[in-house]
Design an enzyme around this catalytic site. Structure first.
Site, PDB file in Angstrom:
ATOM      1  CE  LYS A 207     135.124   0.096  83.834  1.00  0.00           C
ATOM      2  NZ  LYS A 207     134.176   1.217  83.885  1.00  0.00           N
TER       3      LYS A 207
ATOM      4  CB  THR B 195     133.698   5.987  90.286  1.00  0.00           C
ATOM      5  OG1 THR B 195     133.054   4.803  90.621  1.00  0.00           O
ATOM      6  CG2 THR B 195     134.011   5.977  88.632  1.00  0.00           C
TER       7      THR B 195
ATOM      8  CB  SER C  93     130.036  -2.626  93.004  1.00  0.00           C
ATOM      9  OG  SER C  93     129.198  -1.461  92.583  1.00  0.00           O
TER      10      SER C  93
ATOM     11  CG  ASP D  46     126.517   4.381  83.946  1.00  0.00           C
ATOM     12  OD1 ASP D  46     127.882   4.071  84.087  1.00  0.00           O
ATOM     13  OD2 ASP D  46     126.200   4.815  82.793  1.00  0.00           O
TER      14      ASP D  46
ATOM     15  CG  ASN E  26     128.633   8.700  91.995  1.00  0.00           C
ATOM     16  OD1 ASN E  26     129.662   7.899  91.506  1.00  0.00           O
ATOM     17  ND2 ASN E  26     128.373   9.168  93.230  1.00  0.00           N
TER      18      ASN E  26
ATOM     19  CE  LYS F 271     126.996   0.887  82.206  1.00  0.00           C
ATOM     20  NZ  LYS F 271     128.121   1.313  83.327  1.00  0.00           N
TER      21      LYS F 271
ATOM     22  CE  LYS G 119     128.330  -5.050  91.030  1.00  0.00           C
ATOM     23  NZ  LYS G 119     127.073  -4.423  90.515  1.00  0.00           N
TER      24      LYS G 119
ATOM     25  CD  GLN H 130     131.308  -2.596  84.214  1.00  0.00           C
ATOM     26  OE1 GLN H 130     130.500  -1.529  83.739  1.00  0.00           O
ATOM     27  NE2 GLN H 130     131.899  -2.598  85.294  1.00  0.00           N
TER      28      GLN H 130
HETATM   29  P1  NDP Z   1     125.714  11.246  86.890  1.00  0.00           P
HETATM   30  O1  NDP Z   1     124.524  10.855  86.205  1.00  0.00           O
HETATM   31  O2  NDP Z   1     126.024  11.078  88.223  1.00  0.00           O
HETATM   32  O3  NDP Z   1     126.457  12.327  86.217  1.00  0.00           O
HETATM   33  C1  NDP Z   1     126.841  12.612  84.765  1.00  0.00           C
HETATM   34  C2  NDP Z   1     127.302  13.640  84.528  1.00  0.00           C
HETATM   35  O4  NDP Z   1     127.793  14.033  83.200  1.00  0.00           O
HETATM   36  C3  NDP Z   1     126.430  14.970  84.476  1.00  0.00           C
HETATM   37  O5  NDP Z   1     127.069  16.108  85.080  1.00  0.00           O
HETATM   38  C4  NDP Z   1     125.719  15.135  83.278  1.00  0.00           C
HETATM   39  O6  NDP Z   1     125.084  16.275  83.257  1.00  0.00           O
HETATM   40  C5  NDP Z   1     127.094  14.908  82.759  1.00  0.00           C
HETATM   41  N1  NDP Z   1     126.376  14.362  81.173  1.00  0.00           N
HETATM   42  C6  NDP Z   1     125.696  13.083  80.910  1.00  0.00           C
HETATM   43  N2  NDP Z   1     125.670  13.086  79.498  1.00  0.00           N
HETATM   44  C7  NDP Z   1     126.329  13.952  79.127  1.00  0.00           C
HETATM   45  C8  NDP Z   1     126.614  14.320  77.707  1.00  0.00           C
HETATM   46  N3  NDP Z   1     126.072  13.786  76.740  1.00  0.00           N
HETATM   47  N4  NDP Z   1     127.151  15.504  77.634  1.00  0.00           N
HETATM   48  C9  NDP Z   1     127.873  16.362  78.344  1.00  0.00           C
HETATM   49  N5  NDP Z   1     127.565  16.025  79.712  1.00  0.00           N
HETATM   50  C10 NDP Z   1     126.964  14.902  80.194  1.00  0.00           C
HETATM   51  O7  NDP Z   1     126.821   9.842  86.203  1.00  0.00           O
HETATM   52  P2  NDP Z   1     127.933   9.359  86.836  1.00  0.00           P
HETATM   53  O8  NDP Z   1     129.021  10.197  87.407  1.00  0.00           O
HETATM   54  O9  NDP Z   1     127.600   8.003  87.590  1.00  0.00           O
HETATM   55  O10 NDP Z   1     128.736   8.738  85.468  1.00  0.00           O
HETATM   56  C11 NDP Z   1     129.703   9.617  84.866  1.00  0.00           C
HETATM   57  C12 NDP Z   1     130.463   8.700  83.967  1.00  0.00           C
HETATM   58  O11 NDP Z   1     131.126   7.887  84.655  1.00  0.00           O
HETATM   59  C13 NDP Z   1     129.859   7.909  82.934  1.00  0.00           C
HETATM   60  O12 NDP Z   1     130.565   7.525  81.677  1.00  0.00           O
HETATM   61  C14 NDP Z   1     129.822   6.767  83.430  1.00  0.00           C
HETATM   62  O13 NDP Z   1     129.706   5.466  82.637  1.00  0.00           O
HETATM   63  C15 NDP Z   1     131.229   6.518  84.264  1.00  0.00           C
HETATM   64  N6  NDP Z   1     131.087   5.652  85.350  1.00  0.00           N
HETATM   65  C16 NDP Z   1     130.374   5.891  86.502  1.00  0.00           C
HETATM   66  C17 NDP Z   1     130.635   4.993  87.547  1.00  0.00           C
HETATM   67  C18 NDP Z   1     129.837   4.927  88.931  1.00  0.00           C
HETATM   68  O14 NDP Z   1     130.152   4.522  89.810  1.00  0.00           O
HETATM   69  N7  NDP Z   1     128.846   5.921  88.808  1.00  0.00           N
HETATM   70  C19 NDP Z   1     131.647   3.911  87.640  1.00  0.00           C
HETATM   71  C20 NDP Z   1     132.396   3.684  86.645  1.00  0.00           C
HETATM   72  C21 NDP Z   1     132.090   4.694  85.325  1.00  0.00           C
HETATM   73  P3  NDP Z   1     123.765  16.660  83.522  1.00  0.00           P
HETATM   74  O15 NDP Z   1     123.673  17.158  84.848  1.00  0.00           O
HETATM   75  O16 NDP Z   1     123.332  17.621  82.632  1.00  0.00           O
HETATM   76  O17 NDP Z   1     123.158  15.541  83.043  1.00  0.00           O
END
Ligand code: NDP
Length: 452
Positions: free
Chosen positions: A114, A209, A379, A166, A240, A126, A90, A111
């Protein structure tokens, strides 16, 4: 470190050269579980560290698709099925140009621990692609997702491997992926989570999250008889996780002064209240615009191009963008400016130097694999609802999420106090606690199941 842990770390380095994020994640775990390994010889006798650092299966495949101009494009797809000792694989799918095998191995490895912490029956995996959804039309994203799933469907299933979203994979992408799975397999199953509500999704999954990370922060503060009321919070990201984390912080009376994206961050000294957050959600989820527009729209806010928000003074910091977005120096700056709590919404957002700085300063530090586990936990709740063909109410799911986060905190806290020598009356090493609690359950299951 013991002879055993040093030897395994050397082997992992030699076998996985060129995968710095994976090595970083392995080093962080191995360096903290040594007390459990020394106290229980069975883990070394069964070569558990050697086995737990090697994915059970890694799938790499070609993803051909056609853009709107008729050009043929080729991306690379991956699924790392890391460990299935306690349940089906997962973990999310990431679509971002930076995706490579090493990044997905680090995410899959994290993961495993976690998912173990959530107390639900989920193994770790993943996947993703170096495909960049930014700037692509909906039809291009759909064609890519259909091609990606045409191969991936051979390897996944509701009792085998259940991917989710993600970075770069949200509701739109999950919809296209699910549609193609259903068409090819001719079955409507809970093979993906993060689905929309009217076709099998769970209430509170989009929020989980971010909300869960805030619940974890609340629990850490409660150990010091404190809460989030009036706390100034610095948040990175605007996707997100960041969006719903800001929503929950606002509900609990905190003041969030920053959000960011990959181009820079905005600072709003008045606070990003519910109305401004709704504007950000429309900007990011509907118009797919840049965070800089916030400072053009709201008077008093400033935009800092190409910078991260960690120099802004705060009580609490919530990194919610990506890996290694806080280095040692930035962690030191946060602490110098008065930050007393860091809770990680993103995966591995702090590098090893930064983590050492938090631990040396003895602040409340909630590492990602504990603090952001609410997403995958919900999830798991989506999978449970799909199996029962039932939908629980928001209140039910949120109550379960809250209780899971309280339990994860308690589990990490208790294991830290039992095994980690550096805890004091005022300080709990949640890194050690989360790693140890997550490890023991998976390692014991691996021993029970023999050499597979
Ligand atoms: P999204 O794609 O919805 O958002 C990602 C955010 O991070 C955006 O604002 C993006 O900017 C920014 N970002 C991405 N890459 C970079 C970078 N290299 N440098 C600076 N900013 C960056 O993803 P999520 O919110 O889902 O995920 C964010 C984090 O949370 C990740 O590490 C993910 O692995 C982790 N996570 C997510 C979960 C989930 O349920 N969604 C669960 C657990 C962990 P831009 O808009 O410019 O792309």
């Amino acid at each position: 470190m013991s002879d055993y842990t040093s030897r395994v770390l050397e082997q992992v380095r030699a076998k996985n050269a060129g995968e710095p994020e994976f090595l970083q994640a392995v080093q962080e775990v191995i360096s903290t579980i040594a007390p459990v390994l020394s106290a229980n010889k069975k883990y070394e006798d069964n070569c558990i560290l050697e086995r737990i650092t090697e994915p059970e299966r890694t799938i790499i495949f070609r993803v051909p698709w056609q853009d709107d101009k008729g050009n043929i494009r080729i991306n690379r797809g991956f699924r790392v099925e890391f460990n299935s000792a306690i349940g089906p694989y997962k973990g999310g799918l990431r679509f971002h140009p930076s995706v490579n095998l090493g990044i997905l191995k680090f995410l899959g490895f994290e993961q495993v621990f976690k998912n173990s912490l959530t107390t639900l029956a989920m193994g770790g995996g993943k996947g993703g692609s170096d495909f960049d959804p930014k700037g692509k039309s909906d039809m291009e994203v759909m064609r890519f997702c259909q091609s990606f799933m045409t191969e991936l469907q051979r390897h996944i299933g509701p009792d085998t491997d259940v991917p989710a979203g993600d970075i770069g994979v949200g509701g739109r992408e999950i919809g296209y992926l699910f549609g193609q799975y259903k068409r090819l397999r001719n079955e409507f199953t809970g093979v993906l989570t993060g689905k929309a509500l009217n076709w099998g999704g769970s209430l509170i999954r989009p929020e989980a999250t971010g909300y869960g990370c805030v619940y974890f922060a609340q629990e850490m503060l409660a150990t010091k008889n404190d809460d989030l009321q009036g706390k100034v919070c610095v948040v990175s990201g605007s996707g997100n996780v960041a969006q719903y984390l800001v929503e929950k912080l606002n509900q609990l009376g905190a003041k969030v002064v920053t959000m960011s994206d990959s181009n820079g961050y905005i600072f709003d000294p008045e606070g990003i209240n519910a109305e401004k957050l709704a504007w950000v959600m429309e900007l990011k989820n509907v118009r797919r615009g840049r965070i800089r527009e916030y400072a053009e729209h709201f008077k008093g806010a400033q935009y800092f191009e190409g910078q991260r928000p960690w120099s802004v003074p705060c009580d609490c910091a919530f990194p919610c963008a990506t890996q290694n977005e806080i280095n040692g120096q930035e962690a030191a700056t946060l602490i110098k400016n008065g930050c007393k709590l860091v809770a990680e919404g993103a995966n591995m957002p702090t590098d090893l130097d930064g983590i050492n700085n938090y631990l040396a300063a003895k602040i409340l530090y909630g590492p990602a694999k504990a603090a952001n586990a609410g997403g995958v936990a919900t999830s798991g709740l989506e999978m449970a609802q799909n199996s029962q063909r039932l939908n629980w109410t928001s209140e039910e799911v949120d109550a379960k999420l809250h209780s899971i986060m309280v339990n994860i905190h308690r589990n990490a806290y208790d294991h830290a106090r039992e095994f980690s020598g550096d805890c004091t009356a005022d300080f709990t090493n949640y890194v050690a606690g989360a790693n140890i609690a997550g490890f023991v359950k998976v390692a014991d299951a691996m021993i029970d199941q023999g050499l597979v």
